[in-house]
Design a protein around this motif. Structure first.
Motif, mmCIF file in Angstrom:
data_model
loop_
_atom_site.group_PDB
_atom_site.id
_atom_site.type_symbol
_atom_site.label_atom_id
_atom_site.label_comp_id
_atom_site.label_asym_id
_atom_site.label_seq_id
_atom_site.Cartn_x
_atom_site.Cartn_y
_atom_site.Cartn_z
ATOM 1 N N SER A 184 -73.076 44.404 -69.258
ATOM 2 C CA SER A 184 -72.783 43.389 -68.263
ATOM 3 C C SER A 184 -74.057 42.986 -67.435
ATOM 4 O O SER A 184 -74.279 41.765 -67.045
ATOM 5 C CB SER A 184 -71.987 44.137 -66.922
ATOM 6 O OG SER A 184 -70.815 44.545 -67.579
ATOM 7 N N ASP A 244 -70.997 48.724 -69.014
ATOM 8 C CA ASP A 244 -71.835 48.574 -67.826
ATOM 9 C C ASP A 244 -73.025 48.020 -68.154
ATOM 10 O O ASP A 244 -73.887 47.236 -67.409
ATOM 11 C CB ASP A 244 -71.970 49.967 -66.870
ATOM 12 C CG ASP A 244 -70.764 50.055 -66.439
ATOM 13 O OD1 ASP A 244 -69.834 49.416 -66.260
ATOM 14 O OD2 ASP A 244 -70.661 51.351 -65.670
ATOM 15 N N HIS A 261 -65.709 45.682 -63.780
ATOM 16 C CA HIS A 261 -66.004 46.263 -62.436
ATOM 17 C C HIS A 261 -64.956 46.893 -61.779
ATOM 18 O O HIS A 261 -63.821 46.885 -62.257
ATOM 19 C CB HIS A 261 -66.423 45.257 -61.628
ATOM 20 C CG HIS A 261 -65.385 43.909 -61.312
ATOM 21 N ND1 HIS A 261 -64.527 44.183 -60.678
ATOM 22 C CD2 HIS A 261 -65.189 42.650 -62.052
ATOM 23 C CE1 HIS A 261 -63.656 43.219 -60.604
ATOM 24 N NE2 HIS A 261 -63.941 42.244 -61.316
ATOM 25 N N LEU A 314 -71.367 42.837 -63.501
ATOM 26 C CA LEU A 314 -70.030 43.274 -63.702
ATOM 27 C C LEU A 314 -69.114 42.312 -63.400
ATOM 28 O O LEU A 314 -68.131 42.031 -63.964
ATOM 29 C CB LEU A 314 -70.077 44.475 -62.828
ATOM 30 C CG LEU A 314 -70.635 45.858 -63.278
ATOM 31 C CD1 LEU A 314 -70.390 47.056 -62.371
ATOM 32 C CD2 LEU A 314 -70.359 46.113 -64.685
ATOM 33 N N GLY A 315 -69.497 41.475 -62.537
ATOM 34 C CA GLY A 315 -68.306 40.421 -62.128
ATOM 35 C C GLY A 315 -68.356 39.202 -63.289
ATOM 36 O O GLY A 315 -67.339 38.381 -63.091
ATOM 37 N N ASP A 370 -72.120 36.865 -55.771
ATOM 38 C CA ASP A 370 -72.691 37.625 -57.109
ATOM 39 C C ASP A 370 -73.545 36.690 -57.756
ATOM 40 O O ASP A 370 -74.482 37.094 -58.304
ATOM 41 C CB ASP A 370 -71.691 38.586 -57.175
ATOM 42 C CG ASP A 370 -70.703 37.687 -58.322
ATOM 43 O OD1 ASP A 370 -70.245 36.844 -57.665
ATOM 44 O OD2 ASP A 370 -70.574 38.270 -59.435
#
Length: 126
Positions: free
Chosen positions: A28, A25, A53, A34-35, A107
């Motif tokens: 990322s 996390d 994610h 996270l995507g 995002d």
């Protein structure tokens, strides 16, 4: 946190599940969220590849999700299976679409749907 200040000094990190989840996390955030982050869990008997994610229930069924993390996880799986040419083709297509920046999901600052983003990647497969 050395990984935030100098992430290039890490190639592989071997951690228990909880700490691996925390570090993935954190890492990322260094690459855009996270995507964009795939994950591989390698075991003696089996391996598991997944997007970092969660399920994103707020956008489920709305054609808004960024499929990059799942695609990168698939690339990792293909490499693990020795299917490097297929992995390279998908990774190049993903990188091309991201670098061009014309078709991006919300995002990533764009307004493309999951379908539009995926179609752009498919169009760049070699």
């Amino acid at each position: 946190m050395h990984i935030v200040r100098n992430p290039n000094s890490f190639d592989v990190m071997v951690l228990p599940n909880l700490y691996g989840d925390i570090m993935s996390d954190l890492a990322s955030g260094l690459v855009g969220g996270l995507g964009l982050t795939g994950s591989g869990n390698y075991g003696e008997i089996a391996s598991l590849f997944e997007a970092v994610h969660g399920t994103a229930p707020d956008i489920a069924g709305k054609d808004k999700a960024n499929p990059t993390a799942l695609l990168i996880s698939s690339v990792m799986m293909l490499r693990h299976l020795g299917m490097n040419a297929h992995a390279d083709s998908i990774e190049r297509a993903v990188r091309t679409v991201l670098k061009e920046g014309k078709v991006l999901t919300g995002d990533l600052g764009g307004n493309a749907s999951t379908t539009e983003f995926t179609n752009a990647i498919i169009a760049n497969l070699s």
